[in-house]
Design a protein around this motif. Sequence first.
Motif, PDB file in Angstrom:
ATOM      1  N   GLN A  24       0.818  -1.217   0.000  1.00 22.46           N
ATOM      2  CA  GLN A  24       0.000   0.000   0.000  1.00 22.46           C
ATOM      3  C   GLN A  24       0.849   1.263   0.000  1.00 22.46           C
ATOM      4  N   ARG A  25       1.982   1.241   0.659  1.00 18.42           N
ATOM      5  CA  ARG A  25       2.842   2.425   0.751  1.00 18.42           C
ATOM      6  C   ARG A  25       3.810   2.540  -0.430  1.00 18.42           C
ATOM      7  N   GLY A  26       3.780   1.597  -1.340  1.00 21.29           N
ATOM      8  CA  GLY A  26       4.669   1.644  -2.497  1.00 21.29           C
ATOM      9  C   GLY A  26       6.083   1.206  -2.209  1.00 21.29           C
ATOM     10  N   LYS A  27       6.289   0.571  -1.065  1.00 28.09           N
ATOM     11  CA  LYS A  27       7.626   0.070  -0.713  1.00 28.09           C
ATOM     12  C   LYS A  27       7.950  -1.220  -1.460  1.00 28.09           C
ATOM     13  N   ALA A  28       6.930  -1.830  -2.032  1.00 22.50           N
ATOM     14  CA  ALA A  28       7.093  -3.030  -2.859  1.00 22.50           C
ATOM     15  C   ALA A  28       6.250  -2.815  -4.114  1.00 22.50           C
TER      16      ALA A  28
END
Length: 123
Positions: free
Chosen positions: A74-78
């Motif tokens: 969700q946070r764009g870390k993956a």
Amino acid sequence: MGANGTNENQPQFRFKAGALAEALEVLDEMLRSLAAQTGEMAFVRAANALYQQPGGRPVINDEGLIEEARWLLQRGKAKSLNQALRKVAATVSDGDGIRSIAERLRRKMRADEKIDPRNSFSG
């Protein structure tokens, strides 16, 4: 299932702290006494079974790992679910089991999605 989410066919027992251990001791003594009186080894096996761990693999609580993978996604870390799961798996693996842990997490996520009432159409 009953209205309160319990299985009505199974008795519900509530024990105070220590009461279960005391009940097990009493039951153990009764079973061993019956074994001595009757010579039936089934009573001895039943007494021994009171203290055995249940069979099968122990349940692994992966809820925290699944939440972490969702957070990363969700946070764009993956960039993908697979990448999120592999990143989380790498934090708990000894190095060889990253793929198997990621797959276990994926299976649990799918199972959660299938039973999640938010994912079902309620007309």
